[in-house]
Scaffold this motif. Structure first.
Motif, PDB file in Angstrom:
ATOM      1  N   GLY A 118       0.742  -1.285   0.106  1.00  0.00           N
ATOM      2  CA  GLY A 118      -0.163  -0.094   0.106  1.00  0.00           C
ATOM      3  C   GLY A 118       0.892   1.243  -0.057  1.00  0.00           C
ATOM      4  N   GLN A 119       2.047   1.157   0.604  1.00  0.00           N
ATOM      5  CA  GLN A 119       2.896   2.501   0.806  1.00  0.00           C
ATOM      6  C   GLN A 119       4.117   2.741  -0.056  1.00  0.00           C
ATOM      7  OE1 GLN A 119       1.636   4.832   2.871  1.00  0.00           O
ATOM      8  NE2 GLN A 119       3.262   6.304   2.611  1.00  0.00           N
ATOM      9  N   ALA A 120       4.724   1.361  -0.192  1.00  0.00           N
ATOM     10  CA  ALA A 120       6.113   1.536  -0.945  1.00  0.00           C
ATOM     11  C   ALA A 120       5.845   1.069  -2.352  1.00  0.00           C
ATOM     12  CB  ALA A 120       6.958   0.427  -0.181  1.00  0.00           C
ATOM     13  N   GLY A 121       4.692   0.513  -2.486  1.00  0.00           N
ATOM     14  CA  GLY A 121       4.653   0.322  -4.135  1.00  0.00           C
ATOM     15  C   GLY A 121       4.879  -1.290  -4.632  1.00  0.00           C
ATOM     16  N   LEU A 122       4.916  -2.213  -3.487  1.00  0.00           N
ATOM     17  CA  LEU A 122       5.504  -3.448  -3.841  1.00  0.00           C
ATOM     18  C   LEU A 122       4.601  -4.179  -5.032  1.00  0.00           C
ATOM     19  CD1 LEU A 122       7.769  -5.610  -3.384  1.00  0.00           C
ATOM     20  CD2 LEU A 122       6.415  -6.348  -1.813  1.00  0.00           C
ATOM     21  N   PRO A 123       4.689  -4.632  -5.979  1.00  0.00           N
ATOM     22  CA  PRO A 123       3.542  -5.350  -6.715  1.00  0.00           C
ATOM     23  C   PRO A 123       3.281  -6.743  -6.241  1.00  0.00           C
ATOM     24  CG  PRO A 123       5.759  -5.469  -7.819  1.00  0.00           C
ATOM     25  CD  PRO A 123       6.116  -4.728  -6.696  1.00  0.00           C
ATOM     26  N   PRO A 124       2.183  -7.488  -6.740  1.00  0.00           N
ATOM     27  CA  PRO A 124       1.889  -8.713  -6.064  1.00  0.00           C
ATOM     28  C   PRO A 124       2.979  -9.815  -6.341  1.00  0.00           C
ATOM     29  CG  PRO A 124       0.075  -7.634  -7.260  1.00  0.00           C
ATOM     30  CD  PRO A 124       1.163  -6.920  -7.686  1.00  0.00           C
ATOM     31  N   LYS A 125       3.247 -10.704  -5.494  1.00  0.00           N
ATOM     32  CA  LYS A 125       4.273 -11.745  -5.329  1.00  0.00           C
ATOM     33  C   LYS A 125       4.233 -12.440  -6.930  1.00  0.00           C
ATOM     34  CE  LYS A 125       6.123 -15.898  -3.643  1.00  0.00           C
ATOM     35  NZ  LYS A 125       5.965 -16.741  -2.425  1.00  0.00           N
ATOM     36  N   THR A 126       3.094 -12.674  -7.390  1.00  0.00           N
ATOM     37  CA  THR A 126       3.250 -13.305  -9.007  1.00  0.00           C
ATOM     38  C   THR A 126       3.868 -12.431  -9.994  1.00  0.00           C
ATOM     39  OG1 THR A 126       1.337 -14.549  -8.429  1.00  0.00           O
ATOM     40  CG2 THR A 126       1.867 -14.425 -10.655  1.00  0.00           C
ATOM     41  N   THR A 127       3.201 -11.039  -9.948  1.00  0.00           N
ATOM     42  CA  THR A 127       3.937 -10.224 -10.790  1.00  0.00           C
ATOM     43  C   THR A 127       5.536  -9.868 -10.699  1.00  0.00           C
ATOM     44  OG1 THR A 127       1.675  -9.173 -10.877  1.00  0.00           O
ATOM     45  CG2 THR A 127       3.632  -7.832 -11.610  1.00  0.00           C
ATOM     46  N   PHE A 128       5.706  -9.775  -9.363  1.00  0.00           N
ATOM     47  CA  PHE A 128       7.129  -9.703  -9.122  1.00  0.00           C
ATOM     48  C   PHE A 128       8.154 -11.068  -9.416  1.00  0.00           C
ATOM     49  CE2 PHE A 128      10.932  -9.662  -6.419  1.00  0.00           C
ATOM     50  CZ  PHE A 128      11.467  -8.312  -6.291  1.00  0.00           C
ATOM     51  N   GLU A 129       7.505 -11.916  -9.138  1.00  0.00           N
ATOM     52  CA  GLU A 129       8.298 -13.190  -9.424  1.00  0.00           C
ATOM     53  C   GLU A 129       8.472 -13.284 -11.033  1.00  0.00           C
ATOM     54  OE1 GLU A 129       8.401 -17.725  -8.301  1.00  0.00           O
ATOM     55  OE2 GLU A 129       6.536 -16.610  -7.617  1.00  0.00           O
TER      56      GLU A 129
END
Length: 451
Positions: A118-129
């Motif tokens: 919500g704050q740092a902008g981390l994408p979902p795990k699937t997208t990141f992976e």
């Protein structure tokens, strides 16, 4: 997001301990041994920790424990640092731009995940992976090879099954219609599944963001609650006349102490003045009567005149008998001096009794003052203050702390009665239930990887 630094300790594929700054551009991490550095997997374990200890697989062989930390800059421009004990707990810190010191954000795995999304902008795990990571298993050379006969049977370039975009004008019909239809159905099912997973993930991210915002609004009162607890503890620990065993009117005694002190000094001054007056009124010493020459002279003159009157009056002439009249003034002088001596003795005796009365008066004055001042000295000792002026502030501190507690409680009540706070409190439970339901549904549907 931009990675800034990786720090490891007893992590396989890395040096036993090290910190590696990740500058902008392309970087190559050379492992110290033949084993490659699992940077992608370690990043996934740090950023998407499930709190179940699955990251313990990254601990170097032979080591009992390991640590890893990842520093990055979020989309909000703030520097964050994720630190984990591999196989154990982890924390998220945020760098304070003013003090340049790290501040703890959370140590709960779910809260860290919600905050990063919500704050740092981390994408979902699937997208990141699948988008931001390239792992060896994703390389085409690591995929299972087809049998040689099947590979030699069909040549994509000559058969026209996969024509180039530059030369293809038409799409040839499939040779195996049932297989193509099955492949089409599989692709359609995969599309539906991926669409559902993306939709669920989008909803889960939105709910997680809303839940994080709501919890942050609720946590806004935690600092005030801590302040109230500290103020209440200080209020309970503040000294009171009852807790110190002092009279209830100790403050009033302190206020009237200057008058009591002045009254004591005035009474002692009057007493000393009376003593001085008494000392001036009485003789310094009372000499013995036997040392009084006037007394002996009068007594001797009276005896002499009496002897002359008797001797000359009877032996020479009767006229000498009148000399006896001179005995009266002579003996009168002696008697006067004797009476004055008696009077001096009486005055000396009365001085002794008066001195006793002066001592009694002085003792009474001091006792009255002591009865008034003794509680003040007890309070001074109990409160450990050097001057009497420090007693009142120390005893008034409880009242001031009580007012501070009431003020903080009013502030807390105002914050908790705010419509936004009430709405956040009402949303938290429903959002948690919704997030749990979405996560369960995502777990059931799972993820997919395209061949």
């Amino acid at each position: 997001m931009q990675f800034a630094e990786v720090a490891v300790q007893n992590v396989r594929g890395f040096s036993p301990a090290g910190r590696f700054a990740l500058k902008a551009g392309y970087l190559v991490l050379k492992p110290p041994s033949a084993e490659s550095s699992p940077l992608a997997g370690l990043s996934l374990a740090l950023l998407f920790a499930d709190g179940r200890g699955s990251d313990a697989s990254f601990i170097a062989a032979g080591a009992k424990s390991g640590k890893a930390a990842l520093t990055f800059v979020g989309v909000d421009g703030v520097t964050y640092r994720v630190l984990r004990d591999l196989g154990g707990s982890g924390t998220l810190h945020r760098m304070n731009a003013t003090t340049q010191q790290p501040e703890l954000v959370s140590s709960d795995a779910s809260e860290i995940s919600q905050f990063l999304r919500g704050q740092a902008g981390l994408p979902p795990k699937t997208t990141f992976e699948q988008v931001y990571c390239l792992q060896p298993a994703q390389l085409p050379s690591r995929r299972p090879r087809r049998p040689a006969a099947a590979a030699a049977k069909v040549d994509p370039k000559t058969s026209g099954r996969y024509p180039s975009l530059a030369s293809a004008s038409t799409v040839l019909p499939a040779e195996d219609i049932p297989a193509a239809e099955a492949k089409l159905r599989a692709l359609e099912q995969e599309l539906v599944a991926s669409t559902e997973v993306d939709s669920l993930q989008f909803k889960a991210d939105g709910v997680a963001s809303q839940l994080f915002d709501a919890e942050q609004r609720l946590k806004g009162t935690e600092g005030l609650k801590v302040a109230i607890s500290e103020a209440e503890a200080a209020w309970r620990a503040a000294p009171t006349p009852e807790s110190l065993g002092l009279p209830q009117d100790i403050v009033n005694r302190l206020k009237r102490h200057p008058k009591v002190l002045a009254r004591r000094d005035e009474a002692l001054a009057r007493l000393n003045a009376d003593r001085e007056n008494e000392a001036e009124a009485r003789p310094a010493t009372v000499p013995p009567l036997t040392r009084n020459t006037g007394f002996w002279a009068g007594l001797g003159a009276g005896v002499l005149f009496l002897a002359l009157a008797v001797g000359l009056g009877f032996g020479v002439d009767r006229t000498f008998r009148y000399l006896a009249l001179l005995d009266i003034p002579a003996f009168g002088v002696a008697a006067f001096l004797a009476l004055r001596y008696v009077d001096d003795l009486q005055k000396a005796t009365r001085h002794g009794s008066k001195e006793n009365r002066f001592d009694i008066r002085e003792k009474k004055i001091l006792e009255e003052y002591e009865a008034e001042a003794a509680p003040l000295r007890m309070a001074q000792k109990a409160l450990d203050v050097e001057e009497l002026d420090g007693i009142a502030p120390a005893l008034e501190r409880k009242e001031l702390l009580g007012a501070r507690v009431a003020e903080l409680q009013d502030q807390l009540q105002t914050m908790e009665s705010d419509p936004d706070y009430l709405a956040a409190a009402a949303q938290v439970q429903s959002l948690k239930a919704e997030a749990e339901a979405l996560n369960d549904e995502l777990t059931q549907k799972g993820t997919y990887v395209r061949d």
